[in-house]
Structures are given as structure tokens and as C-alpha cells.
Design a protein around this motif. Structure first.
Motif, PDB file in Angstrom:
ATOM      1  N   UNK A  56     -13.877 -20.245  14.061  1.00  0.00           N
ATOM      2  CA  UNK A  56     -12.924 -19.663  13.130  1.00  0.00           C
ATOM      3  C   UNK A  56     -13.167 -18.162  13.030  1.00  0.00           C
ATOM      4  N   UNK A  57     -12.081 -17.390  13.090  1.00  0.00           N
ATOM      5  CA  UNK A  57     -12.209 -15.940  12.964  1.00  0.00           C
ATOM      6  C   UNK A  57     -11.842 -15.543  11.545  1.00  0.00           C
ATOM      7  N   UNK A  58     -12.779 -14.941  10.865  1.00  0.00           N
ATOM      8  CA  UNK A  58     -12.558 -14.582   9.468  1.00  0.00           C
ATOM      9  C   UNK A  58     -12.267 -13.089   9.374  1.00  0.00           C
ATOM     10  N   UNK A  59     -11.188 -12.756   8.672  1.00  0.00           N
ATOM     11  CA  UNK A  59     -10.931 -11.347   8.366  1.00  0.00           C
ATOM     12  C   UNK A  59     -11.306 -11.138   6.911  1.00  0.00           C
ATOM     13  N   UNK A  60     -12.239 -10.216   6.620  1.00  0.00           N
ATOM     14  CA  UNK A  60     -12.651 -10.016   5.227  1.00  0.00           C
ATOM     15  C   UNK A  60     -11.468  -9.608   4.354  1.00  0.00           C
ATOM     16  N   UNK A  61     -11.507 -10.067   3.113  1.00  0.00           N
ATOM     17  CA  UNK A  61     -10.384  -9.802   2.207  1.00  0.00           C
ATOM     18  C   UNK A  61     -10.157  -8.306   2.029  1.00  0.00           C
ATOM     19  N   UNK A 118     -14.328  -0.107  13.453  1.00  0.00           N
ATOM     20  CA  UNK A 118     -14.565  -1.507  13.095  1.00  0.00           C
ATOM     21  C   UNK A 118     -15.499  -1.586  11.906  1.00  0.00           C
ATOM     22  N   UNK A 119     -16.564  -0.791  11.947  1.00  0.00           N
ATOM     23  CA  UNK A 119     -17.504  -0.779  10.842  1.00  0.00           C
ATOM     24  C   UNK A 119     -16.848  -0.253   9.582  1.00  0.00           C
ATOM     25  N   UNK A 120     -16.024   0.791   9.758  1.00  0.00           N
ATOM     26  CA  UNK A 120     -15.390   1.436   8.620  1.00  0.00           C
ATOM     27  C   UNK A 120     -14.389   0.505   7.956  1.00  0.00           C
ATOM     28  N   UNK A 121     -13.576  -0.180   8.775  1.00  0.00           N
ATOM     29  CA  UNK A 121     -12.539  -1.040   8.197  1.00  0.00           C
ATOM     30  C   UNK A 121     -13.099  -2.362   7.687  1.00  0.00           C
ATOM     31  N   UNK A 122     -14.346  -2.698   8.083  1.00  0.00           N
ATOM     32  CA  UNK A 122     -14.940  -3.941   7.567  1.00  0.00           C
ATOM     33  C   UNK A 122     -15.300  -3.801   6.103  1.00  0.00           C
ATOM     34  N   UNK A 123     -15.560  -2.571   5.665  1.00  0.00           N
ATOM     35  CA  UNK A 123     -15.905  -2.230   4.283  1.00  0.00           C
ATOM     36  C   UNK A 123     -17.163  -2.933   3.771  1.00  0.00           C
ATOM     37  N   UNK A 124     -17.991  -3.402   4.650  1.00  0.00           N
ATOM     38  CA  UNK A 124     -19.272  -3.962   4.207  1.00  0.00           C
ATOM     39  C   UNK A 124     -20.308  -2.841   4.242  1.00  0.00           C
ATOM     40  N   UNK A 125     -21.322  -2.911   3.377  1.00  0.00           N
ATOM     41  CA  UNK A 125     -22.294  -1.808   3.343  1.00  0.00           C
ATOM     42  C   UNK A 125     -23.040  -1.690   4.660  1.00  0.00           C
TER      43      UNK A 125
END
Lengths: 311, 119, 408
Positions: A56-61, A118-125
Motif C-alpha cells: 500500500x502506498x500512503x500519502x501523508x495527510x 520529496x523531503x520538503x513536501x513530506x513535511x515530516x521533521x
């Protein structure tokens, strides 16, 4: 029809994909053997790829719904396009034109930029820290890498990869002049490919997997594929520049291509097995203090020699 | 001592054609010392039913019951090796040497109920 | 200046082998604040010991730590022997010492590999773990298991060492010594390693004493604190021990201390094998231990290990308290982390060779406003967490937990 065949099958997408999986296997098995381990079975990269595709491919909210899935494809497309300008079965690539060196270098910068985005749009720390590192690293290794690849081009007096390859094929002794550039290129490639000691953007023990931390399933599979393809393309370019041995026979030439790229891969694998990961500020310092001056020295040497040597 | 990066290169290159130190499991050959504490074995004929082993087991993994009659005793040991911690204290506690350990360690399974065995 | 970023290292993180949460506040890549949060791994071992007999407790105590299992069981056995007034045979004392030093070998080799992995030097990890495997095989041969050897029993040891085994140990020790010489050289001369380990996680001599650091952490700061020297137990009164110290007072110093301690352990193992006295390996200890209390300190690979046992005249202890080495080293962690780079956080944490589950004990909440203490049980904790999520708009109502899982 031929163009479609060239783009999709050989030397384009399908061949590159299969060769990239093979390359990943070789990289892992060499790395394992250097560490006195058994290493994975031959089908492991393919099995990993298929498994990831099926997950499953998850896109973060919080991530951007359109940019997030598009980035892996952009990375893969850029790398695959770059491969079309690299000589494979002879001294000439599929579509050589004057200046394709610059195009390929820029195409190879795109994956790094997609890692950053990719890192920037993931918005994870973790991903944000990873993407900042990816960008910082880009500014450090890119300059020496460009200079290392441009100095042989200066001597050959052409901006075409095929032209450079043919020039050094005709004058094999001149390769020895470019040994400093070769060293710089190998080290900078390690940075471009984000491998130890420059694997800071995805440093597993520090920031989990950095820029890719939010990627899963088929998106991650495509990203991994792009990274493997990048490994092939970089090895092919370095071998075209610094190991320009080829024959007129396309079949033997193709085998020679495989041998040359595997040699480059072996050097890269040894390189990554003998060092510890360095810190980002150490990386920047190293690149600007040692790598760039060495590349500048190479350019000066080549400019001077160009006036002396009978070309 | 010379300082520099990549000091391990020589050692690394020496291993290119060396025999790997790992084995391919489960295909490779597994070497287990004969002293290794694996699943316990039980000799019912020696057991007198004192239940010292049951008392000393830290994991409550063993139980012993008499499935024969009072006169013609026949002891049965029930081992739950999902609970067993393979300390083999039962082997030491048994005064009649009815329990011994075997080097059988490949006990993984997918059903908890299969791990309760009657010996 | 950009806003400070808060990064959680843990509870689940690839660099942590067990759960613990380090809340790191970053300014750029520099750590400005660190909060150490342990307590995810409480297993109720001390309470479990009170419900079982002394003999059964050995195996529970042995599982306090996966790496220093022998030293924990030695400490516990020693406490009980002290209470029972039993002197163990010399041969048993020597075998305990031998096992303890073999354990130190494997623990330090394991740490060297972990340190290599944390700084991305996986080749070092693979090599040192390959060599550690030889030691583990020896331990499995002697004890019967790879990590929880179960060789200790009340009043001595359970298994004797045979002459063939001694020969095997000598062979392995020779190999390990030779390989370790190479690691010492590598640690001292590899620039990328020195660049990553040097100057980070500083804990000076005074700070080490102030925070009560133990083991290689304090010895790297020139605190010659080694229980084997200061308060000899087992056969350490006869085996020559030197406390290795270093003056770097950083992660690099801790590495040097550990690799040199391997060389020391090799010497001690040889001494034990050469001077193994003849005689019994165990004496009988009664099941019921007379009333009293005992406090025993030993030197685990990670530092000082202390056990307190109180007996009430029955066959079960009244109270068992385990103070594992890592517990003493946590206190200086915040001090070590602050001021360093994010990239160094995993290796600084790893440098104390932390053992999270060894250190986790019951959690008591201190209410600073009222000064009252409270203990949370499982049901309250579950309700609290459900409400915590509800307050943030996450519905956990769909998650069904079988009632049987709620009872313990």
C-alpha cells in the motif's frame, strides 16, 4: 518505431531497469563480500522491487497530493533520459550532439532536487532535515564533479560525451593526465549517489531514512529504481570519460561496457565500505577545501597542456 | 602511526575472495555444540514423580502427571516450549536423571497450541 | 535565525535497539536541549523475583540484560550466598571470572560494531560481530546458550570446564586478541572514525563524578573506578586487573577504553585458564535463606552493577533491587548531548552502551503542585491514552482489545 524501441526497450527504459537491478545486486554482493558476508541472492533487488510495488502506498495527510506522487517519476524520467546520451556499445551514444555533456549533468542534478522536494513536501521533521542536508550536499559536491568532468572535455575540445570518449579512445595515454579528475569524480559521485561516507540525506541511524521517510509502496519503489538507474548512469559516464576503451564490434563493445561499469562499481563499493559517514559540516569543508582545489588544479593542468601537446 | 581515511582498505580487499563468515540459512550447515541447551528429553521409566522439576521451573513450562495407575506408575511430562526459557534447571533438579537436554533448537512454529508437547 | 525544530529520537528509531524517547531541540543542526525519556520497557522483574524462589530468580535476574546476563546472575548469586553464609569453591570463583571476562569480550566487540553502525561504518560492524561470534560459540559451549548462559547457581556454577574446552578457548582468545590489535590500530588511525568520535559527548572528570557515571564512561574521563580493582569479588583478588583509563573524556576516549579493555580481558582469561584450581564447582545452599539483607557490587561490561537482596527467612526474597550500569549513566546524558550536532546524537547515546530495559523500573508520577505521588495502573493508563487521542480528534474507539489482554 525505432525511436520508440530505443526509448522503451534498448538502450532505454527496460534495459536500464534490468541493468539497474543487476547493478544493485552486484553492489550489494560486492559490499557483502568485502565485509566477509554471504550477501543477498541474485533475485533480491527484483523481489524487493515487486514487493514494494504490491504494498500500500500512503500519502501523508499533510503532504501535497499532486507533487508527492509525481516526484519519483520525475527522478526516474530524468535519469532514463540521461542514459540515452551515454555511449554503450561503441564510442558513440545513441543520440550524440555537441553539448550533451551539459545536458546530462543537468539531468543528473534533477534526481537530487527531487529528493530535496520529496523531503520538503513530506513535511515530516526527519524528511525536512534530510532534504536540507540533500541540498547542502548538492552545493558541495556538484562543483567539483562538474569541474572534474569538464577538464577532460577541455583537453578533448568537445562538449559531447561521445566526442570525449572517441578522443581518449584515439589517444589512450592522455587518460593518465586526468587521474586527479578521476579521483575527484569518484569521490563526488559518492556524494551524488548518497552513499557512505556521504549518505547524510538518508542517514539511517540519525534521521531514519531522511528524505524518503514518508515514501512507501510503489512511490518508494520508483524512487529506489531511480537511485539504482542513477548508479548505472553515473558509472557509465565515469567509464566513458576515464576508461574510454571500445571496439567497432557492437557486441564486444557492449560486453566491454559491462566490464567497465562493473569496475567503476567495484571502486564505488570499496569506497563505501572503508569509511564512516561524516558530518554535514565536515562534508562541506572537505568538498571545498580538498576536492574543489584538486579539480581546479586539473583544469589548470589541462589548459596548460592544451597549449603544449600536439592536438 | 600514519593517520588517514580508508585505513581498512587493505583488510577489506583481502576479503574479496575469502570464504564468507556467514552461512546461508536454512540451506547452510548449522553447527551446534553438543552442550547446547535445546528442547528437553524425558525418560518416563526413570521418573518417580517427585515433581522437583515442576517446582524449580522459573517459567512454569513443565507439568508432570501420572497417566498410569497408582501401582503401575506411568509418568508423563507436558512441556510448553513456548514458555520454556531453555535454562535446563529441570535437568539439574532431577535427582533420577529422567530429564536431559537435546541440541534441538529449531522449534519455531505458527501455532501456539502445537508448542505444548507431551513427552 | 530559524525557528527551533524539535526532533523526537524514539521511542521507535533505527538507531535505538530498544524503545526510549530523546526529545531533541535543534537550532540548525545543533542540539540546544535534550530530554531523556526512558520507561517504555518496564517489565516488573523485581516484583516477579519476589514471587519466585531464589533458584528460579537466578534465571529471571539473568534476563535483566541480554548482554551482561552473567554479571547480573553473579551479583544476585553472590548476594544470596552472602545471606546464606556460604563460601563458594575457588574453582567456581575462577569459572565465574572466566565467564565474566568472556562476556566482557563479547559485549565490547558488540559495542564496537554498534558504534561503527551508528556512524555509518558498517564494515567495522560486520568484522567485529564476526569475531564476537567466535566468543559466543565459546560461551554456548561452556554455558549451553549464546547469551543467557545459565552457568551460575546458588553456591557455585552448574558446569565444569574440561581440558578440551580450555584448548578451544585458548585458540579463540588468540584469534580475538590478534583481530583486536587491528581494531585498536584502526580506531587510533582511521581519520573518518576519529573525526566522528572525537570531541563529542564530552563528560569531563568533574562532571563524570558529579553525574555519577560508571564504567567506560567514567574511566574515559580518568576516573579510575573499577569494582574489580576497588572491591574485588569472585577470583579478582588473585587475577591481576588493571583499570584502563583515558584522558579524552569523549566518545573517542570511551572507544579507546573499550578496545583496550578487550586486551586486558584476554590477559585475564589466559590467567584464569592457567591457574584454574582443582576441586568442586558448587556447594549446597539451603532453599530457605536466613533473614537479612545484602548489597553486592560487581563490574559489568557497562560499569558498576549493584544488587540489593532482603530475605525474610522463607525460600522467596522479600525485596530484590537491581541497579544496572546504564541507569547510572543516564544522568549525564542530557549534559553530553547538548551542544553537539544532530548527527552525533545516536553515537553519543550509543557510547554509554545503554541497556534500556535493564534500567526501566516502575513509574511513579510526582505531582509538583501538590507534592503527592501516584502510580498509574494499566487500566488508568489506557483510559488516559484514549482521552489523549480523543482530545486530538483521533477516534480510537474502533480498536478492540480483547479483555484477556487487559488482565495481568
Amino acid at each position: 518505431m525505432v525511436a520508440l524501441f530505443n526509448i522503451l526497450i534498448f538502450p532505454g527504459f527496460l534495459f536500464l531497469g534490468i541493468y539497474a537491478l543487476l547493478f544493485e545486486y552486484l553492489d550489494r554482493i560486492i559490499y557483502a563480500r568485502l565485509q566477509n558476508r554471504m550477501g543477498p541472492p541474485w533475485f533480491q533487488p527484483l523481489a524487493d522491487f515487486l514487493k514494494l510495488i504490491g504494498k500500500e502506498a500512503v500519502i501523508p495527510a499533510a503532504a501535497d497530493k499532486h507533487v508527492f506522487p509525481a516526484l519519483p517519476v520525475v527522478a526516474l524520467a530524468a535519469v532514463t533520459t540521461a542514459f540515452l546520451y551515454v555511449p554503450i556499445w561503441s564510442g558513440s551514444s545513441l543520440l550524440p550532439f555537441s553539448g550533451d555533456l551539459i545536458v546530462v549533468l543537468y539531468l543528473l542534478t534533477i534526481p537530487t532536487l527531487t529528493f530535496f522536494l520529496a523531503g520538503w513536501y513530506s513535511t515530516s521533521v526527519y524528511a525536512t532535515v534530510g532534504s536540507m542536508r540533500a541540498l547542502t550536499q548538492l552545493f558541495s559536491y556538484e562543483v567539483p564533479l562538474f569541474m572534474a568532468l569538464l577538464s577532460p572535455a577541455l583537453l578533448a575540445d568537445t562538449w559531447s560525451i561521445s566526442g570525449i570518449s572517441q578522443f581518449y579512445g584515439a589517444h589512450p595515454l592522455y587518460i593518465l593526465i586526468n587521474i586527479p579528475a578521476f579521483v575527484v569524480a569518484i569521490v563526488a559521485c559518492q556524494g551524488k549517489l548518497e552513499r557512505v561516507p556521504f549518505d547524510l540525506p538518508e542517514a539511517e541511524t540519525e534521521i531514519v531514512s531522511g528524505t524518503f521517510v514518508e515514501y512507501s509502496g510503489r512511490f518508494y519503489a520508483v524512487f529506489k529504481m531511480a537511485i539504482n538507474c542513477e548508479l548505472v548512469v553515473v558509472a557509465a559516464i565515469v567509464s566513458a570519460f576515464f576508461l574510454p576503451f571500445y571496439t567497432a564490434n557492437p557486441f564486444i563493445g557492449f560486453l566491454l561496457f559491462i566490464v567497465k561499469t562493473v569496475i567503476i562499481l567495484f571502486i564505488l563499493a570499496v569506497f563505501r565500505s572503508v569509511m564512516a559517514r561524516i558530518r554535514i559540516e565536515q562534508m562541506v569543508k572537505f568538498c571545498w577545501k580538498y576536492l574543489t582545489p584538486l579539480a581546479i588544479l586539473q583544469i589548470i593542468i589541462n589548459i596548460l597542456l592544451k597549449g603544449v601537446l600536439p592536438l | 602511526m600514519m593517520k588517514g581515511p580508508g585505513k581498512i582498505t587493505g583488510e577489506v580487499l583481502r576479503h574479496v575472495f575469502a570464504k564468507p563468515a556467514t552461512i546461508s540459512y536454512p540451506k547452510g550447515e548449522l553447527v551446534i555444540d553438543k552442550n547446547y541447551r535445546g528442547k528437553i528429553d524425558f525418560d518416563a521409566s526413570k521418573c518417580i514423580g517427585c515433581k522437583l522439576c515442576v517446582r524449580d521451573c522459573p517459567a512454569n513450562a513443565i507439568s508432570i502427571e501420572n497417566i498410569g495407575t497408582k501401582e503401575d506408575k506411568k509418568m508423563q511430562l507436558t512441556l510448553n516450549y513456548a514458555h520454556c526459557i531453555f535454562c535446563c534447571q529441570c535437568v539439574d533438579s532431577c535427582n533420577k536423571d529422567a530429564i536431559s537436554f537435546s541440541p534441538d533448537i529449531e522449534l519455531a512454529g505458527i501455532n501456539r497450541k502445537d508448542m505444548i508437547v507431551k513427552l | 535565525m530559524a525557528k527551533n525544530v524539535v526532533i523526537p529520537i524514539g521511542p521507535q528509531h533505527p538507531s535505538l535497539k530498544e524503545p526510549a524517547c530523546f526529545t531533541i531541540t535543534l537550532e540548525g543542526e545543533k542540539v540546544v536541549n535534550a530530554v531523556v525519556g526512558t520507561g517504555y520497557n518496564h517489565r516488573g522483574l523485581e516484583k516477579a523475583c519476589e514471587a519466585r524462589s531464589y533458584l528460579q530468580d537466578i534465571y529471571i535476574i539473568e534476563r535483566v540484560c541480554g548482554i551482561c546476563s552473567h554479571i547480573h546472575s553473579t551479583t544476585f548469586c553472590q548476594s544470596v550466598e552472602e545471606l546464606a553464609g556460604v563460601e563458594i569453591p575457588r574453582r567456581a570463583a575462577y569459572i565465574r571470572t572466566l565467564m565474566a571476562e568472556l562476556e566482557r569480550l563479547h559485549s565490547h566487540l558488540l559495542w564496537l560494531g554498534i558504534a561503527g553502525h551508528e556512524v555509518g561504518f558498517d564494515t567495522l560492524l560486520m568484522y567485529s560481530w564476526r569475531d564476537r561470534e567466535l566468543v559466543l560459540d565459546i560461551l554456548a559451549m561452556l554455558g549451553g546458550n549464546r547469551v543467557n548462559y545459565g552457568i551460575n547457581t546458588l553456591g557455585g556454577v552448574r558446569r565444569d570446564v574440561t581440558p578440551e574446552q580450555i584448548e578451544k578457548i585458548r585458540k579463540v582468545v588468540d584469534i580475538v586478541e590478534e583481530r583486536n590489535k587491528y581494531y585498536v590500530q584502526l580506531a587510533l588511525s582511521e581519520t573518518t572514525l576519529a573525526a566522528r568520535l572525537g570531541g563529542i559527548g564530552k563528560l569531563s572528570h568533574d562532571d563524570a563524578i558529579k553525574f555519577g557515571a560508571v564504567g567506560p564512561v567514567s574511566r574515559a574521563a580518568e576516573v579510575a573506578d573499577d569494582i574489580r580493582v576497588t572491591d574485588p569479588y569472585s577470583a579478582y583478588d588473585e587475577v591481576p586487573v588493571t583499570a584502563i583509563t583515558d584522558n579524552h573524556a569523549d566518545v573517542f576516549g570511551r572507544t579507546v577504553v573499550r578496545v583496550l579493555e578487550i586486551m586486558e580481558s584476554v590477559k585475564m582469561i589466559r590467567f584464569c585458564l592457567d591457574n584454574l584450581p582443582d576441586g568442586d564447582i558448587a556447594v549446597k545452599v539451603p532453599r530457605k535463606i536466613p533473614e537479612g539483607e545484602a548489597f553486592v557490587r560487581t563490574e559489568a561490561p557497562r560499569g558498576e552493577d549493584a544488587h540489593y537482596v532482603r530475605s525474610n527467612g522463607t525460600d522467596k526474597p522479600d525485596r530484590v533491587r537491581v541497579r544496572a550500569a546504564s541507569e547510572a549513566n543516564w544522568h549525564g546524558m542530557k549534559h553530553m548531548l547538548e551542544g553537539d550536532y544532530l548527527a552525533d546524537v545516536p553515537i553519543i547515546i550509543a557510547a554509554i552502551d545503554p541497556c534500556y530495559s535493564c534500567t526501566d523500573r516502575a513509574i511513579v508520577l510526582d505531582n509538583h503542585d501538590t507534592g503527592k505521588q501516584s502510580v498509574i495502573d494499566w487500566r488508568t493508563l489506557r483510559e488516559y491514552s484514549i482521552n489523549w487521542y480523543k482530545a486530538r480528534g483521533i477516534d480510537t474507539g474502533k480498536i478492540k482489545i480483547a479483555d484477556s489482554h487487559l488482565i495481568f
